[in-house]
Motif scaffolding. Structure first.
Motif, PDB file in Angstrom:
ATOM      1  N   GLU A 134       0.820  -1.213   0.000  1.00  0.00           N
ATOM      2  CA  GLU A 134       0.000   0.000   0.000  1.00  0.00           C
ATOM      3  C   GLU A 134       0.857   1.267   0.000  1.00  0.00           C
ATOM      4  N   LEU A 135       2.024   1.206   0.595  1.00  0.00           N
ATOM      5  CA  LEU A 135       2.931   2.353   0.604  1.00  0.00           C
ATOM      6  C   LEU A 135       3.798   2.412  -0.653  1.00  0.00           C
ATOM      7  N   ALA A 136       3.714   1.383  -1.487  1.00  0.00           N
ATOM      8  CA  ALA A 136       4.470   1.267  -2.738  1.00  0.00           C
ATOM      9  C   ALA A 136       5.977   1.295  -2.508  1.00  0.00           C
ATOM     10  N   ARG A 137       6.391   0.901  -1.327  1.00  0.00           N
ATOM     11  CA  ARG A 137       7.821   0.898  -1.016  1.00  0.00           C
ATOM     12  C   ARG A 137       8.528  -0.331  -1.555  1.00  0.00           C
ATOM     13  N   VAL A 138       7.794  -1.418  -1.594  1.00  0.00           N
ATOM     14  CA  VAL A 138       8.359  -2.686  -2.046  1.00  0.00           C
ATOM     15  C   VAL A 138       7.475  -3.203  -3.173  1.00  0.00           C
ATOM     16  N   PRO A 139       8.064  -3.547  -4.306  1.00  0.00           N
ATOM     17  CA  PRO A 139       7.228  -4.069  -5.387  1.00  0.00           C
ATOM     18  C   PRO A 139       6.763  -5.486  -5.086  1.00  0.00           C
ATOM     19  N   MET A 140       5.485  -5.711  -5.274  1.00  0.00           N
ATOM     20  CA  MET A 140       4.965  -7.075  -5.150  1.00  0.00           C
ATOM     21  C   MET A 140       5.184  -7.774  -6.478  1.00  0.00           C
ATOM     22  N   ARG A 141       5.035  -9.066  -6.494  1.00  0.00           N
ATOM     23  CA  ARG A 141       5.060  -9.792  -7.756  1.00  0.00           C
ATOM     24  C   ARG A 141       3.798  -9.431  -8.531  1.00  0.00           C
ATOM     25  N   PRO A 142       3.851  -9.435  -9.856  1.00  0.00           N
ATOM     26  CA  PRO A 142       2.641  -9.135 -10.628  1.00  0.00           C
ATOM     27  C   PRO A 142       1.467 -10.046 -10.261  1.00  0.00           C
ATOM     28  N   ILE A 143       1.736 -11.316 -10.025  1.00  0.00           N
ATOM     29  CA  ILE A 143       0.654 -12.231  -9.655  1.00  0.00           C
ATOM     30  C   ILE A 143       0.024 -11.821  -8.321  1.00  0.00           C
ATOM     31  N   ALA A 144       0.828 -11.266  -7.414  1.00  0.00           N
ATOM     32  CA  ALA A 144       0.307 -10.806  -6.118  1.00  0.00           C
ATOM     33  C   ALA A 144      -0.604  -9.595  -6.299  1.00  0.00           C
ATOM     34  N   LEU A 145      -0.248  -8.693  -7.213  1.00  0.00           N
ATOM     35  CA  LEU A 145      -1.121  -7.550  -7.500  1.00  0.00           C
ATOM     36  C   LEU A 145      -2.478  -8.034  -7.982  1.00  0.00           C
ATOM     37  N   ILE A 146      -2.470  -9.050  -8.835  1.00  0.00           N
ATOM     38  CA  ILE A 146      -3.721  -9.586  -9.375  1.00  0.00           C
ATOM     39  C   ILE A 146      -4.553 -10.231  -8.274  1.00  0.00           C
ATOM     40  N   VAL A 147      -3.919 -11.018  -7.415  1.00  0.00           N
ATOM     41  CA  VAL A 147      -4.633 -11.638  -6.288  1.00  0.00           C
ATOM     42  C   VAL A 147      -5.210 -10.550  -5.385  1.00  0.00           C
ATOM     43  N   TRP A 148      -4.400  -9.555  -5.052  1.00  0.00           N
ATOM     44  CA  TRP A 148      -4.819  -8.452  -4.182  1.00  0.00           C
ATOM     45  C   TRP A 148      -6.068  -7.789  -4.750  1.00  0.00           C
ATOM     46  N   ALA A 149      -6.042  -7.463  -6.034  1.00  0.00           N
ATOM     47  CA  ALA A 149      -7.200  -6.822  -6.665  1.00  0.00           C
ATOM     48  C   ALA A 149      -8.413  -7.749  -6.657  1.00  0.00           C
ATOM     49  N   GLN A 150      -8.220  -9.005  -7.014  1.00  0.00           N
ATOM     50  CA  GLN A 150      -9.345  -9.935  -7.100  1.00  0.00           C
ATOM     51  C   GLN A 150     -10.001 -10.177  -5.740  1.00  0.00           C
ATOM     52  N   LYS A 151      -9.218 -10.230  -4.705  1.00  0.00           N
ATOM     53  CA  LYS A 151      -9.794 -10.445  -3.369  1.00  0.00           C
ATOM     54  C   LYS A 151     -10.620  -9.247  -2.917  1.00  0.00           C
ATOM     55  N   LEU A 152     -10.404  -8.103  -3.557  1.00  0.00           N
ATOM     56  CA  LEU A 152     -11.195  -6.907  -3.266  1.00  0.00           C
ATOM     57  C   LEU A 152     -12.286  -6.691  -4.321  1.00  0.00           C
ATOM     58  N   GLU A 153     -12.510  -7.717  -5.164  1.00  0.00           N
ATOM     59  CA  GLU A 153     -13.519  -7.706  -6.224  1.00  0.00           C
ATOM     60  C   GLU A 153     -13.209  -6.713  -7.338  1.00  0.00           C
ATOM     61  N   TYR A 154     -11.922  -6.453  -7.544  1.00  0.00           N
ATOM     62  CA  TYR A 154     -11.443  -5.633  -8.644  1.00  0.00           C
ATOM     63  C   TYR A 154     -10.604  -6.521  -9.553  1.00  0.00           C
ATOM     64  N   SER A 155     -10.122  -5.944 -10.649  1.00  0.00           N
ATOM     65  CA  SER A 155      -9.232  -6.694 -11.526  1.00  0.00           C
ATOM     66  C   SER A 155      -8.104  -5.795 -12.014  1.00  0.00           C
ATOM     67  N   VAL A 156      -7.093  -6.441 -12.554  1.00  0.00           N
ATOM     68  CA  VAL A 156      -5.947  -5.737 -13.140  1.00  0.00           C
ATOM     69  C   VAL A 156      -6.018  -5.969 -14.642  1.00  0.00           C
ATOM     70  N   ALA A 157      -5.790  -4.919 -15.396  1.00  0.00           N
ATOM     71  CA  ALA A 157      -5.831  -5.028 -16.856  1.00  0.00           C
ATOM     72  C   ALA A 157      -4.704  -4.200 -17.446  1.00  0.00           C
ATOM     73  N   LEU A 158      -4.504  -4.379 -18.715  1.00  0.00           N
ATOM     74  CA  LEU A 158      -3.507  -3.621 -19.459  1.00  0.00           C
ATOM     75  C   LEU A 158      -4.262  -2.768 -20.468  1.00  0.00           C
ATOM     76  N   TRP A 159      -4.079  -1.466 -20.394  1.00  0.00           N
ATOM     77  CA  TRP A 159      -4.765  -0.557 -21.297  1.00  0.00           C
ATOM     78  C   TRP A 159      -3.742   0.255 -22.081  1.00  0.00           C
ATOM     79  N   PRO A 160      -4.082   0.600 -23.329  1.00  0.00           N
ATOM     80  CA  PRO A 160      -3.182   1.480 -24.094  1.00  0.00           C
ATOM     81  C   PRO A 160      -3.166   2.871 -23.468  1.00  0.00           C
ATOM     82  N   THR A 161      -2.032   3.517 -23.545  1.00  0.00           N
ATOM     83  CA  THR A 161      -1.962   4.893 -23.068  1.00  0.00           C
ATOM     84  C   THR A 161      -2.449   5.804 -24.177  1.00  0.00           C
ATOM     85  N   LEU A 162      -3.112   6.867 -23.800  1.00  0.00           N
ATOM     86  CA  LEU A 162      -3.650   7.810 -24.775  1.00  0.00           C
ATOM     87  C   LEU A 162      -2.640   8.871 -25.156  1.00  0.00           C
TER      88      LEU A 162
END
Length: 171
Positions: A134-162
């Motif tokens: 939450e403090l962004a001091r230590v990078p989590m593994r990408p899979i951990a970010l996905i689990v974290w989001a999913q457990k909060l009923e959110y998701s992680v996606a890849l979007w093009p930058t505008l």
């Protein structure tokens, strides 16, 4: 504790990796050419794209940026949840991006009334890990970010930058 990775989590990570591979191919870049702007060799990109190894979160952020993509947090209704935040003076691009991803997840945890300890139990990590994420001091593994989001009923996606964004540029 063991990170609680399920099929949906693995599928999401595979989709993100596949989207990055497609973006690389669409741009006409070889793995070696792409790696020239990253702190890795072309072989690492090959292993990431084939699922041989998982990139670090910082490498994934830089890889996405190089292909004009960005990791985002998406809500239950498909809405983008990354509100604009300012890059702090002296803050590296990857730390800024980790903080940009962590903010809606922290806000969701708080809104649900979950403690860091309780969320850690659900995700399969320690309270200290959740705090560092939450403090962004230590990078989590990408899979951990996905689990974290999913457990909060959110998701992680890849979007093009505008627009062209990157190190040294504010959102």
């Amino acid at each position: 504790m063991t990170l609680r990775v399920d099929y949906a989590t693995e599928r999401t990570l595979a989709q993100i990796m596949g989207a990055l591979r497609s973006a690389r191919l669409d741009s006409g870049l070889s793995q070696t050419a792409l790696s020239s702007g990253l702190p890795v060799r072309g072989r690492a990109i090959s292993e990431w794209e084939t699922g041989g190894i998982e990139p670090t979160m910082d490498h994934l952020i830089l890889w996405s940026l190089k292909l004009h993509r960005r990791l985002v947090i998406v809500g239950r209704a498909g809405e983008l949840l990354n509100r604009p935040i300012r890059q702090r003076p002296g803050e590296s691009w990857v730390v800024y991006e980790r903080r940009r991803l962590a903010t809606p997840l922290k806000n969701r945890r708080v809104a649900l009334g979950l403690t860091q300890e309780k969320l850690g139990e659900v995700v399969g990590v320690s309270k200290d890990s959740v705090s560092r994420w939450e403090l962004a001091r230590v990078p989590m593994r990408p899979i951990a970010l996905i689990v974290w989001a999913q457990k909060l009923e959110y998701s992680v996606a890849l979007w093009p930058t505008l627009e062209r964004r990157g190190p040294g540029r504010s959102s």
